[in-house]
Design an enzyme around this catalytic site. Structure first.
Site, PDB file in Angstrom:
ATOM      1  N   SER A  30      39.965  44.103  36.680  1.00  0.00           N
ATOM      2  CA  SER A  30      41.244  44.700  36.826  1.00  0.00           C
ATOM      3  C   SER A  30      41.416  45.403  35.421  1.00  0.00           C
ATOM      4  O   SER A  30      40.804  46.469  35.354  1.00  0.00           O
ATOM      5  CB  SER A  30      41.967  43.684  37.051  1.00  0.00           C
TER       6      SER A  30
ATOM      7  N   ASP B  45      42.252  45.347  48.904  1.00  0.00           N
ATOM      8  CA  ASP B  45      42.994  45.319  47.547  1.00  0.00           C
ATOM      9  C   ASP B  45      44.521  45.858  47.470  1.00  0.00           C
ATOM     10  O   ASP B  45      44.553  46.965  47.736  1.00  0.00           O
ATOM     11  CB  ASP B  45      42.266  45.972  46.433  1.00  0.00           C
TER      12      ASP B  45
ATOM     13  N   HIS C 259      42.336  41.787  45.726  1.00  0.00           N
ATOM     14  CA  HIS C 259      42.211  42.027  44.383  1.00  0.00           C
ATOM     15  C   HIS C 259      41.296  40.976  43.733  1.00  0.00           C
ATOM     16  O   HIS C 259      40.518  41.014  42.889  1.00  0.00           O
ATOM     17  CB  HIS C 259      43.709  42.026  43.674  1.00  0.00           C
TER      18      HIS C 259
END
Length: 269
Positions: free
Chosen positions: A96, A220, A248
């Protein structure tokens, strides 16, 4: 084994160092800590890997200066840890927000001692929408999230977390994971979110020279899959590895498959 590394005057970052063998440096996402990689650290040392988890400044057990949570600053912190530990030929793994920070490390420090880059659901090349880039969150949506951090951080993070996983994670796991978010400093959470809103790495993807593996969940909702295809198109010598059933949190949504693929790419010379 855990210890602190001085990265600049009066700022130390916490490092978890587990196992022996080929070094793999793990950079967490926003607003987590190295603890998010628990289920990778449980497995990889058995394959001969040294797992080095860094808590970025402001997060986890690291020091919490009020200012400077730019990608440049956090990439420089990684460089300080790499040099302090005399790491060579290591794989750099970023999830991320950790993804663009790792990209900035590879471009700003010319991939110093890193021979491989692994991007996991990376918030790159830009987390927010821009001209000729209609992907991700709008800046206004991120501003709303920042406003929530000032007023009710636990509630805002709990709501944000509902978008994280596609699999049916248990309630105790959700509570543990939300707790990792709350270990971060409030100001570090806000400053890093401002960096996510404002930074744009589109112009530097072509400068990455190391082999790059892009792991990304097809479902995601936080960093859409278009991020991964753009990175793959512009990073030389990159390979895109889609996770069909992941959101995610691909590191847990498809845990066994994820760990298997991670070991596979780490084995590649």
């Amino acid at each position: 084994m855990g210890y602190y590394v001085n990265v600049e005057e009066n700022v130390n970052v916490f490092v978890e160092d587990i196992g022996q063998g080929k070094p793999v440096v793990f950079i967490h996402g926003w607003p987590l800590s190295h603890k998010m990689y628990e289920y990778q650290f449980n497995a990889l040392p058995a394959y001969g890997y040294r797992c080095i988890g860094i808590d970025l400044r402001g997060f986890g057990k690291s020091d919490r200066p009020f200012d400077d949570y730019s990608y440049d600053r956090m990439a420089d912190d990684i460089r300080a840890v790499v040099d302090a530990l005399s790491l060579e030929n290591f794989a750099l793994v970023g999830f991320s927000m950790g993804g663009p920070i790792c990209i900035r490390y590879m471009t700003r420090h010319q991939g110093h001692q890193a021979n491989k880059l692994v991007l996991l659901g990376a918030a790159a090349p830009s987390f927010t929408q821009r001209e000729n880039y209609p992907y991700g969150s709008t800046k206004e949506e991120v501003d709303t999230l920042i406003h929530g951090m000032y007023r009710d951080r636990p509630k805002t993070l709990a709501e944000f977390g509902t978008q994280f996983f596609e699999s049916n994670v248990s309630e105790p796991f959700k509570e543990w994971f939300t707790g990792l978010n709350l270990e971060a400093s409030g100001h570090g959470t806000i400053r890093a979110l401002e960096a996510l809103r404002d930074e744009d790495l589109r112009g530097e993807l072509a400068d990455i020279q190391a082999k790059t593996y892009i792991f990304h969940g097809k479902k995601d909702q936080i960093c859409p899959f278009e991020f991964a295809t753009i990175m793959h198109d512009h990073i030389p010598n990159s390979q895109l590895i889609p996770f069909e059933e992941s959101g995610h949190g691909l590191f847990y949504d498809e845990l066994e498959y994820f760990n298997t693929k991670l070991v596979e790419v780490l084995l590649v010379d």
